[in-house]
Structures are given as structure tokens and as C-alpha cells.
Write a protein that holds these residues in place. Structure first.
Motif, PDB file in Angstrom:
ATOM      1  N   MET A   1       0.826  -1.206   0.000  1.00  0.00           N
ATOM      2  CA  MET A   1       0.000   0.000   0.000  1.00  0.00           C
ATOM      3  C   MET A   1       0.862   1.258   0.000  1.00  0.00           C
ATOM      4  O   MET A   1       0.534   2.252  -0.646  1.00  0.00           O
ATOM      5  N   ALA A   2       1.990   1.222   0.709  1.00  0.00           N
ATOM      6  CA  ALA A   2       2.904   2.364   0.700  1.00  0.00           C
ATOM      7  C   ALA A   2       3.604   2.499  -0.643  1.00  0.00           C
ATOM      8  O   ALA A   2       3.907   3.614  -1.081  1.00  0.00           O
ATOM      9  N   ILE A   3       3.883   1.370  -1.290  1.00  0.00           N
ATOM     10  CA  ILE A   3       4.476   1.435  -2.628  1.00  0.00           C
ATOM     11  C   ILE A   3       3.525   2.161  -3.574  1.00  0.00           C
ATOM     12  O   ILE A   3       3.948   2.972  -4.408  1.00  0.00           O
ATOM     13  N   ALA A   4       2.235   1.908  -3.433  1.00  0.00           N
ATOM     14  CA  ALA A   4       1.246   2.625  -4.243  1.00  0.00           C
ATOM     15  C   ALA A   4       1.326   4.124  -3.994  1.00  0.00           C
ATOM     16  O   ALA A   4       1.196   4.929  -4.930  1.00  0.00           O
TER      17      ALA A   4
ATOM     18  N   GLU B   1      -3.186  -4.051  10.040  1.00  0.00           N
ATOM     19  CA  GLU B   1      -1.747  -3.842  10.063  1.00  0.00           C
ATOM     20  C   GLU B   1      -1.411  -2.354  10.084  1.00  0.00           C
ATOM     21  O   GLU B   1      -2.127  -1.520   9.515  1.00  0.00           O
ATOM     22  N   GLY B   2      -0.283  -2.039  10.708  1.00  0.00           N
ATOM     23  CA  GLY B   2       0.161  -0.653  10.745  1.00  0.00           C
ATOM     24  C   GLY B   2       0.416  -0.090   9.369  1.00  0.00           C
ATOM     25  O   GLY B   2       0.201   1.102   9.122  1.00  0.00           O
ATOM     26  N   ASP B   3       0.883  -0.939   8.429  1.00  0.00           N
ATOM     27  CA  ASP B   3       1.150  -0.467   7.073  1.00  0.00           C
ATOM     28  C   ASP B   3      -0.093   0.120   6.417  1.00  0.00           C
ATOM     29  O   ASP B   3      -0.004   1.072   5.640  1.00  0.00           O
ATOM     30  N   PHE B   4      -1.253  -0.466   6.697  1.00  0.00           N
ATOM     31  CA  PHE B   4      -2.516   0.030   6.150  1.00  0.00           C
ATOM     32  C   PHE B   4      -2.748   1.461   6.600  1.00  0.00           C
ATOM     33  O   PHE B   4      -3.019   2.356   5.791  1.00  0.00           O
ATOM     34  N   HIS B   5      -2.618   1.698   7.887  1.00  0.00           N
ATOM     35  CA  HIS B   5      -2.915   3.016   8.440  1.00  0.00           C
ATOM     36  C   HIS B   5      -1.881   4.048   7.997  1.00  0.00           C
ATOM     37  O   HIS B   5      -2.221   5.174   7.650  1.00  0.00           O
ATOM     38  N   GLU B   6      -0.611   3.652   7.998  1.00  0.00           N
ATOM     39  CA  GLU B   6       0.434   4.581   7.587  1.00  0.00           C
ATOM     40  C   GLU B   6       0.248   5.007   6.123  1.00  0.00           C
ATOM     41  O   GLU B   6       0.374   6.182   5.785  1.00  0.00           O
ATOM     42  N   ALA B   7      -0.033   4.045   5.267  1.00  0.00           N
ATOM     43  CA  ALA B   7      -0.152   4.343   3.839  1.00  0.00           C
ATOM     44  C   ALA B   7      -1.346   5.244   3.555  1.00  0.00           C
ATOM     45  O   ALA B   7      -1.253   6.191   2.759  1.00  0.00           O
TER      46      ALA B   7
END
Length: 658
Positions: free
Chosen positions: A124-127, A154-160
Motif C-alpha cells: 500500500m505504501a508502494i502505491a 496492520e500498521g502499514d494500512f494506516h500509515e499508507a
């Protein structure tokens, strides 16, 4: 299920039907092959095809899509030949990863598809990074990224999503809510009534749609994409669907209540759309059989061709070489004109010179814009280069590292500042599993530099003083540099910016304002992987880097009776084995000095290599002088005791007395 054809022609509806049918029939073929034992694993997306197909058809061909492992319809709708996909699934040399990774863990620049890694959330962050590149370039493009309901925890979801919201990035975050994360039902995963409501917390639009209605998916994503292209912003779309088979086939579905499976079977996206077209008299029983027969013949042929493709032949040299994107550094000689600079200013000058050379270079980090960063290294940068390229970030290391990879994928370069090297733990997965492995897996560069302000000596305690280079020196795919002087600081920075591979650039905080040196003006580079021999001596050799270089220089200056060779490694991955071997051959006594803790510090690797390759030339055991195997204390007295410098004298005496 109600379908609204809107303005779609009969031929368009039939085309959508074929796009929906094709991945279903591929899946059915895979299940047959699985039962026959011809394939070993399969992640089935049966019952979810409408999301992948509908969303992909809504996107322009030059817009990136980041799917997951149940999104076969993305790949087939983008017209990737089944033979190529089958070769990928079977680990053939003709697959996208040439047998190095499984399933949909690959990307294809030709098809603008960037696959997942097993950690689910990081893509998601790559997007975000891909979308940021489009935004800076002024392209009216949208990026579409898939995730599952499980990954929303996941934290990655929220950060992205937070990054996309703050920066108004043109990203559609699509959640496939299929009811279960392996065997854990949604009721045990989150409390909110709708996952789309999570958008509220980030100030963005969120909506929930029927993910089994292919026209609803297509029309919704088309409408959103059209408006986002001219009014960039992120949107969160929750698609309701159901996973009709196991997480993977071996898991089964015994944990799913029978009535729930029966309920969702009635909502099958393919059957419902087929019934609709039959009712509209666009299909007949005969035409369905004819279409299916044609697809079956194609699938059978493509599968058998892939099975006959070559299996990989192991070649150790090729495997090692492919960890990195090819890069033959041509060292740019420094100008004879120089200015005396502090270490800190040399780093800043290197970054500024790089920003002027590469108009596609983007800097990201906490407080780096108007404030100039915690140590003022980027002070004035936003005035010269603009805030589009010098970007303050929220506190979200994982998302920013992922965004850096996304920028690289979409034609940009990225420099990411960890405010302190200690904070890199929050972005560890992106570094060691995404940046480091991307080229090896599918041949894509990761043109990202991560700045790592590191080291002790300032009484900053356990979370602002660690020397953590050894966390990364064991990770293939990363390059690691560690300058000890202003000249090298600028030259290695520019070399790192040139290199298309991920480079961790360690810079010692204590040196920022405490050492100065002559730094050439203009553009020059220092060779990555080449050590500097600072002194030549006969009694013993000191191999060190970073702050250890200055400890060694001070010690030798205070002990003129000693004759020592002093090697500053400068680079830790790759490191200069040739120069080290020459030092061993010259005097046979080796001291490895570093600020990191003793156990498993990088000195252990150097020592082991010397023992394996230069044993016959040693006159004494290789000795290491390192910091205590404790966390770094704050108190000056405790910190002084912790640091390797406090044991340097006794270690040298022990080495010479052997």
C-alpha cells in the motif's frame, strides 16, 4: 443481484463476461491440476473475480495496479499470457521471477502491475510512492492498490492511507472484504460496522459496494478514477465478497458455517452476470458452451506449454550477482578546488549537489523541509527545490520507505532520512524484504538511499545512540556506506545517489560539528566498496570505520612509538577484502575496531573472513575491540565505559604481547 448496464453496448457486456469467465476457468483448471498432483499449492479467488476484473477494466493501461494473491483477474484482464503466468506459478525459468518466488509475488513494468510480498500490507505504501511520482510529474493518473480485510489491522494500512490523505495522492485503496483472514472471521478482526468507515479517521472519502457485482465495481472504480485524475486525492473502497474456498486449498473451509457458504453461493459473480446476460438475450446456452470450449482449449494449450518450459539450473554466481541491479560505478574525480567544511556540511553539500543533478530526486523525512531536519542538514532545501521534492512526512517510517520504492518503480530516485538510525526498526520490513529483495525477485531496481544518523558520544541513551549497521550488513541486496571524513561523506553520498540499488548511508552524529576537512567543490564520487589506507605501519593493522577511525587516529597520535597500518573501510557492503588481505600479509597482527557491540558486530564477519582466507599469514589471533554487549546508557560515565574506545589500549597491548 441487480445489474445496471448504463451506456454499455451489447459487445461491451459480452467482453466483460469473457473477462470474468476466463479467470474462473483458469482457477477450475488449477484445482484439477492440484488434485492430479501436478501443482503443489493454489490460492483460490473463486467467487471474488468481479472485483479484480471490474476494477482492472476501469483503469487506463498506463496506470499501475498493485494486486494480491487472489486477484488473477487483474493479470488476465491486463492480457498477461497464461503460459507466462503458469510458468511463474511452476517456478520455471520463463516465469517472471525465474523460479525465485511464488504465486503473484512479482511485478511487470510492461503491464504496470506490481505484485505483493507475503506480508500483505507493505504494497500500500508502494502505491503511495507510485502515485507521488505521477503527481510530481503532472500526470493525470490513478494508482489502484488491493488489500484484504485482514491487512486493515496492520500498521502499514494506516500509515499508507494517512500519507496518501496528507499528500492528496491519487490512490484508490481497495479492500476485498471476503469474510475471513485464513480462518478468523471478521467479527474477531475489527469492531467497526464497515471497513470503509475507517476513511473517516483520515478525512477521506470511503464507500462500500457489492464486490460480486462486476458492473457495480467497474462503474464505481471508473467514476472515482475519472474524478481523481483531475482532482488528486485518495479514496477507500470496501468491496463485499466471500472466499468460497480455503485460504489455500490445503486449508479447506470446515470452519465456515454451511449456511454461509450456501448464502454466498447464490451471490456468485459469474453465475449472476451470466444469468443477467441470458435474460437480456445477449447469451444463449449454445453461445456459452461455445465460449467456454474456446477458452478451455486455450487454457489447456497454454498450461501444457508452460509445463514443458525449462526448470531453473542453479548457478551460484548468477544468483549472487542478481541480488543487485547492474551498476558499474565510474568514479568521478574531485575538483582541485576545495572548501573547508564540517562533516555535516559535506553531507548537506552532497545532497544539494545531487538534487541539482537529478531533477527526479525526492527527499523525504520528518521535519526536513522548512525546519531543515533535526540536525539542519537540509536547511534551505525546500526554498531551492520546492516542497514537492523536499517533503515533510508524518511519523511513519514503514510507509515512507515503501513510498521510496514506489517512487523508484515509477522513474524517480528517493532519499529517506531516518531522524535517528534507531528509528529504522519501524521500517525494517520494507528495507529487508522489499528494498533488498526486489531486484533479485523480478529484476526491478530499488533506487533508494536511506540516511542513518547513528552513533553514541552525546549522552542520548538507548534509543538515540545505537550503532545498528550489523542489522543490515547480513542482508543481501543492500549496500552500506559509512564515511568517517567530510571528503568521503560528500563523495559517498553522490555515489549512493548514482547507484540504482538500495544504499544505507550511515553518518555519525558526533562527527557532524566536531570534525572538518577540505571538500572539493562540484560533483565527484568516492568508490563504494573501496577502503582507505590512512597510515602504513609495521607492527599491526587496525581495521575500522566511522567513529572508530578517529579513536584510532587519536590513539596512534598519542603513542608515536607504535607503527600501525590504519584502514578505514568506508563501505561495509560490499567491503574491501583485497585491502584487508594486504594488511594481514604485511604485518600478521589485526585489530578490528568498531563502535557497535562485540557479539555479532560487523567485526565478527571480518574476523571470520580473515580466519578462513588469511590464516597462514597471521602471527596472532585476530582481535576485536568493540562496545559492551549492553544497551547504550545515557550517563557520560556509563557511556564512556560502554564504548569500545575505553578498551582500545588494553586490546592493542594484548595483541602486541601475543
Amino acid at each position: 443481484m441487480q445489474f445496471d448496464r448504463r451506456e454499455k453496448s451489447n459487445s461491451a457486456l459480452l467482453s466483460i463476461y469473457k473477462e470474468l469467465l476466463y479467470p474462473r476457468m483458469v482457477e477450475e483448471k488449477m484445482l484439477i491440476l492440484l488434485r492430479q498432483g501436478r501443482i503443489g499449492k493454489w490460492f483460490s479467488g473463486i467467487g471474488q473475480e468481479a472485483i479484480a476484473v471490474g476494477a482492472t477494466l476501469a483503469m487506463k493501461d498506463d496506470e499501475y495496479i498493485l494486486p494480491m494473491h487472489r486477484n488473477l483477474g487483474v493479470f488476465t484482464s491486463r492480457k498477461i499470457p497464461l503460459r507466462k503466468l503458469m510458468a511463474q506459478w511452476q517456478g520455471k525459468t520463463t516465469g517472471f521471477t525465474r523460479g525465485r518466488d511464488r504465486s503473484f509475488h512479482f511485478g511487470s513494468q510492461e503491464h504496470r502491475i506490481i505484485g505483493m510480498i507475503s506480508h500483505l500490507g507493505p504494497q500500500m505504501a508502494i502505491a503511495d510512492g507510485i502515485a507521488l511520482a505521477d503527481l510530481i510529474a503532472g500526470k493525470e493518473n490513478v494508482t489502484l492498490v488491493f488489500t484484504g480485510e485482514g491487512a486493515t489491522s496492520e500498521g502499514d494500512f494506516h500509515e499508507a492511507i494517512n500519507i496518501a490523505a496528507v499528500w492528496n495522492l491519487p490512490v484508490i485503496f481497495l479492500i476485498e472484504n471476503n469474510g475471513y483472514g485464513l480462518s478468523t472471521p471478521v467479527a474477531e478482526q475489527f469492531k467497526c460496522e464497515k471497513l470503509s468507515d475507517k476513511a473517516i479517521g483520515y478525512g477521506i472519502e470511503g464507500l462500500q459496494i457489492d464486490g460480486n457485482n462486476v458492473l457495480e465495481v467497474l462503474d464505481t472504480i471508473s467514476r472515482l478514477a475519472q474524478t481523481i485524475r483531475t482532482n488528486p486525492r485518495p479514496v477507500l473502497v470496501e468491496c463485499l465478497t466471500f472466499r468460497m474456498r480455503g485460504h489455500e486449498e490445503a486449508s479447506g473451509t470446515k470452519y465456515v458455517p454451511a449456511e454461509l457458504l450456501e448464502e454466498w453461493q447464490l451471490k456468485d459473480p459469474l453465475q449472476n452476470f451470466e444469468d443477467y446476460l441470458l435474460n437480456e438475450q445477449l447469451l444463449t446456452t449454445e453461445s456459452i458452451q461455445r465460449i467456454r470450449a474456446g477458452i478451455k482449449t486455450e487454457i489447456d494449450q497454454e498450461v501444457e506449454i508452460a509445463f514443458n518450459d525449462a526448470d531453473p539450473v542453479a548457478d551460484a554466481e548468477e544468483e549472487v550477482a542478481d541480488m543487485y541491479a547492474a551498476h558499474h560505478q565510474k568514479v568521478i574525480t574531485a575538483s582541485r578546488v576545495s572548501t573547508k567544511m564540517r562533516y555535516l556540511d559535506a553531507i548537506s553539500d552532497g545532497l544539494r549537489t545531487g538534487m541539482r543533478k537529478y531533477d527526479n530526486l525526492v527527499l523525504m523525512g520528518q521535519d526536513i523541509a522548512e525546519y531543515g531536519g533535526a540536525f539542519k542538514i537540509t536547511q534551505g532545501f525546500s526554498d531551492e527545490f520546492g516542497k514537492a521534492r523536499v517533503r515533510n512526512t508524518p511519523i511513519c517510517e514503514s510507509a515512507i520507505v515503501g513510498a521510496g520504492l514506489g517512487l523508484s518503480i515509477n522513474g524517480y530516485k528517493a532519499v529517506i532520512e531516518m531522524q535517528f538510525a534507531d528509528f529504522v526498526t519501524c521500517g525494517f520490513n520494507q528495507i529487508v524484504n522489499n528494498l533488498a529483495k526486489t531486484h533479485y525477485r523480478w529484476g526491478e531496481k530499488a533506487d533508494v538511499v536511506i540516511r542513518m544518523p547513528t552513533g553514541a558520544g552525546t549522552g542520548a541513551g538507548p534509543f538515540h545512540s545505537q550503532s545498528n549497521e550489523a542489522w543490515f550488513t547480513k542482508t543481501p541486496g543492500l549496500k552500506i556506506v559509512y564515511p568517517a571524513f567530510p571528503f568521503d561523506a560528500k563523495g559517498l553520498m553522490l555515489a549512493a545517489l548514482e547507484d540504482p540499488n538500495p544504499v544505507l548511508y550511515f553518518e555519525h552524529k558526533y562527527l557532524y560539528r566536531n570534525i572538518s576537512g577540505q571538500v572539493p567543490t562540484g560533483y565527484y564520487t568516492v568508490e563504494i566498496g573501496k577502503a582507505n589506507v590512512l597510515k602504513q605501519g609495521e607492527q599491526f593493522s587496525i581495521i575500522t570505520y566511522g567513529m572508530g577511525v578517529h579513536w584510532a587516529l587519536d590513539y596512534l597520535a598519542a603513542h608515536p612509538e607504535l607503527s600501525a597500518t590504519l584502514i578505514d573501510l568506508c563501505s561495509l557492503q560490499p567491503w574491501d577484502k583485497t585491502t584487508v588481505a594486504e594488511a594481514v600479509k604485511k604485518n600478521g597482527r589485526i585489530l578490528i575496531l568498531h563502535e557497535d557491540t562485540l557479539s555479532s558486530g560487523f567485526g565478527a564477519e571480518i574476523s571470520a573472513w580473515i580466519g578462513e582466507n588469511c590464516f597462514s599469514q597471521l602471527d596472532a589471533p585476530v582481535m576485536r575491540c568493540a562496545s559492551l554487549d549492553t544497551a547504550i546508557p545515557m550517563s557520560k560515565a556509563l557511556e564512556d565505559q560502554f564504548l569500545a574506545k575505553s578498551r582500545l589500549h588494553q586490546t592493542i597491548q594484548k595483541l602486541l604481547a601475543y
